[in-house]
Scaffold this motif. Structure first.
Motif, mmCIF file in Angstrom:
data_model
loop_
_atom_site.group_PDB
_atom_site.id
_atom_site.type_symbol
_atom_site.label_atom_id
_atom_site.label_comp_id
_atom_site.label_asym_id
_atom_site.label_seq_id
_atom_site.Cartn_x
_atom_site.Cartn_y
_atom_site.Cartn_z
ATOM 1 N N LEU A 127 0.823 -1.201 0.014
ATOM 2 C CA LEU A 127 -0.014 -0.046 -0.140
ATOM 3 C C LEU A 127 0.953 1.358 0.031
ATOM 4 O O LEU A 127 1.648 1.544 0.696
ATOM 5 N N LEU A 128 0.339 2.245 -0.859
ATOM 6 C CA LEU A 128 0.984 3.607 -0.674
ATOM 7 C C LEU A 128 0.068 4.581 -0.082
ATOM 8 O O LEU A 128 -1.123 4.604 -0.144
ATOM 9 N N PHE A 129 0.474 5.522 0.937
ATOM 10 C CA PHE A 129 -0.039 6.417 1.533
ATOM 11 C C PHE A 129 0.266 7.838 1.182
ATOM 12 O O PHE A 129 1.486 8.010 0.855
ATOM 13 N N PHE A 130 -0.854 8.641 1.228
ATOM 14 C CA PHE A 130 -0.482 10.057 0.651
ATOM 15 C C PHE A 130 -1.093 11.086 1.705
ATOM 16 O O PHE A 130 -2.071 10.741 2.308
ATOM 17 N N ASN A 131 -0.594 12.084 1.471
ATOM 18 C CA ASN A 131 -1.252 13.317 2.198
ATOM 19 C C ASN A 131 -1.223 14.485 1.103
ATOM 20 O O ASN A 131 -0.498 15.006 0.679
ATOM 21 N N THR A 132 -2.555 14.482 0.491
ATOM 22 C CA THR A 132 -2.962 15.323 -0.556
ATOM 23 C C THR A 132 -3.234 16.811 -0.130
ATOM 24 O O THR A 132 -3.619 17.708 -0.785
ATOM 25 N N GLY A 133 -2.912 17.180 1.250
ATOM 26 C CA GLY A 133 -3.202 18.659 1.657
ATOM 27 C C GLY A 133 -4.411 18.955 1.865
ATOM 28 O O GLY A 133 -4.756 20.243 2.342
ATOM 29 N N ASN A 134 -5.506 18.094 1.901
ATOM 30 C CA ASN A 134 -6.804 18.597 2.307
ATOM 31 C C ASN A 134 -6.930 18.437 3.776
ATOM 32 O O ASN A 134 -6.446 17.673 4.573
ATOM 33 N N ARG A 135 -7.616 19.390 4.272
ATOM 34 C CA ARG A 135 -8.175 19.395 5.615
ATOM 35 C C ARG A 135 -7.041 19.312 6.721
ATOM 36 O O ARG A 135 -6.598 20.094 7.655
ATOM 37 N N ARG A 136 -6.322 17.818 6.895
ATOM 38 C CA ARG A 136 -5.390 17.858 7.777
ATOM 39 C C ARG A 136 -4.016 17.584 7.319
ATOM 40 O O ARG A 136 -3.960 17.322 6.164
ATOM 41 N N ASN A 137 -3.049 17.839 8.245
ATOM 42 C CA ASN A 137 -1.670 17.501 7.711
ATOM 43 C C ASN A 137 -1.352 16.008 8.227
ATOM 44 O O ASN A 137 -0.272 15.815 8.995
ATOM 45 N N SER A 138 -2.108 15.083 7.766
ATOM 46 C CA SER A 138 -1.952 13.794 7.979
ATOM 47 C C SER A 138 -2.545 12.755 6.576
ATOM 48 O O SER A 138 -2.827 13.314 5.597
ATOM 49 N N ILE A 139 -2.183 11.533 6.807
ATOM 50 C CA ILE A 139 -2.460 10.545 5.716
ATOM 51 C C ILE A 139 -4.176 10.780 5.412
ATOM 52 O O ILE A 139 -4.822 10.637 6.298
ATOM 53 N N ASN A 140 -4.514 10.931 3.967
ATOM 54 C CA ASN A 140 -5.830 10.964 3.972
ATOM 55 C C ASN A 140 -6.027 10.346 2.222
ATOM 56 O O ASN A 140 -7.107 10.265 2.034
ATOM 57 N N HIS A 141 -5.201 9.519 1.844
ATOM 58 C CA HIS A 141 -5.245 8.881 0.672
ATOM 59 C C HIS A 141 -4.442 7.574 0.708
ATOM 60 O O HIS A 141 -3.331 7.585 1.043
ATOM 61 N N GLU A 154 2.981 1.637 -10.396
ATOM 62 C CA GLU A 154 1.546 1.835 -10.672
ATOM 63 C C GLU A 154 0.687 1.258 -9.556
ATOM 64 O O GLU A 154 0.619 0.317 -8.952
ATOM 65 N N PHE A 155 -0.530 2.160 -9.170
ATOM 66 C CA PHE A 155 -1.231 1.798 -8.265
ATOM 67 C C PHE A 155 -2.671 2.233 -8.665
ATOM 68 O O PHE A 155 -2.852 2.956 -9.215
ATOM 69 N N ILE A 156 -3.653 1.445 -8.045
ATOM 70 C CA ILE A 156 -5.000 1.613 -8.177
ATOM 71 C C ILE A 156 -5.542 2.256 -6.850
ATOM 72 O O ILE A 156 -5.210 1.965 -5.906
ATOM 73 N N HIS A 157 -6.422 3.146 -7.211
ATOM 74 C CA HIS A 157 -6.985 4.017 -6.128
ATOM 75 C C HIS A 157 -8.337 4.720 -6.495
ATOM 76 O O HIS A 157 -8.492 4.945 -7.950
ATOM 77 N N ALA A 158 -9.041 5.435 -5.872
ATOM 78 C CA ALA A 158 -10.439 6.172 -5.989
ATOM 79 C C ALA A 158 -10.086 7.821 -6.118
ATOM 80 O O ALA A 158 -9.555 8.083 -4.850
ATOM 81 N N THR A 159 -10.234 8.385 -7.083
ATOM 82 C CA THR A 159 -10.014 10.010 -6.852
ATOM 83 C C THR A 159 -11.451 10.557 -6.918
ATOM 84 O O THR A 159 -12.330 10.177 -7.504
ATOM 85 N N THR A 160 -11.644 11.660 -6.322
ATOM 86 C CA THR A 160 -12.843 12.358 -6.330
ATOM 87 C C THR A 160 -13.326 12.845 -7.709
ATOM 88 O O THR A 160 -14.417 12.717 -7.949
ATOM 89 N N ASN A 161 -12.478 13.155 -8.722
ATOM 90 C CA ASN A 161 -12.651 13.466 -10.033
ATOM 91 C C ASN A 161 -13.055 12.413 -10.824
ATOM 92 O O ASN A 161 -13.696 12.454 -11.864
#
Length: 185
Positions: A127-141, A154-161
């Motif tokens: 698993l890959l973990f990300f902090n996309t800068g939304n709301r909190r300064n923590s992992i959110n993706h 290459e990774f599979i994930h769900a994006t809002t757009n």
């Protein structure tokens, strides 16, 4: 006298409603027990058919990846865990759960499981973990590694757009947002 008869009729009609409700509830409870038995029997049949579909030559990681790929193109839905809508942690949660690996439902809680590994040591199924800068300064993706080619992941994930898609970690956005990798299996 008419008033007394009228009052007695009203009292009887209210008590009649109450007793018919009890009868309905008893009947519902007995059908619920029957339905539970049928569901349980069907679940065993479904479980057996799922186990029949698991190819013994494939690793658990390969099976999880294959399961996740079936959601590609599904629209994004916050909190979603089905083909009618999926979010990033829902995709990972359901893909692992399908093969009896139970993870927390939220990406920042998933990031507390397994072993933290460096990018040079990752493999498919990690698993890959990300902090996309939304709301909190923590992992959110979170994303599930499905392929590694020429030092690109290459990774599979769900994006809002775009809903459930595959992306490459070397893309500027994802590389900047990357926080850590973890091995669950």
């Amino acid at each position: 006298m008419k008033k007394i008869v009228f009052i007695i009729i009203i009292i009887l009609s209210f008590s009649g409603c109450k007793s018919s409700k009890r009868a309905k509830n008893k009947k519902k409870a007995s059908t619920e027990i029957i339905n539970r038995k049928i569901i349980s029997e069907n679940a065993n049949t479904v479980e057996n058919s799922i186990n029949d579909k698991i190819e013994p030559s494939k690793s658990k990681a390969e099976n999880i990846i294959e399961y996740a790929k079936q959601f590609e193109g599904v629209r994004y839905k916050w909190g979603g865990t089905t083909k009618s809508g999926m979010d990033c942690s829902g995709l990972v949660y359901e893909s692992f759960r399908a093969y009896d690996v139970i993870l927390p439902r939220i990406s920042r809680d998933m990031a507390k499981r397994g072993d933290k590994i460096s990018l040079k040591d990752v493999s498919t199924g990690d698993l890959l973990f990300f902090n996309t800068g939304n709301r909190r300064n923590s992992i959110n993706h979170v994303g599930l590694i499905i392929n590694i080619r020429d030092n690109n992941i290459e990774f599979i994930h769900a994006t809002t757009n775009n809903g459930v898609i595959t992306s490459w970690l070397n893309e500027d956005y994802w590389l900047k947002a990357f926080t850590e990798a973890r091995r669950i299996l």
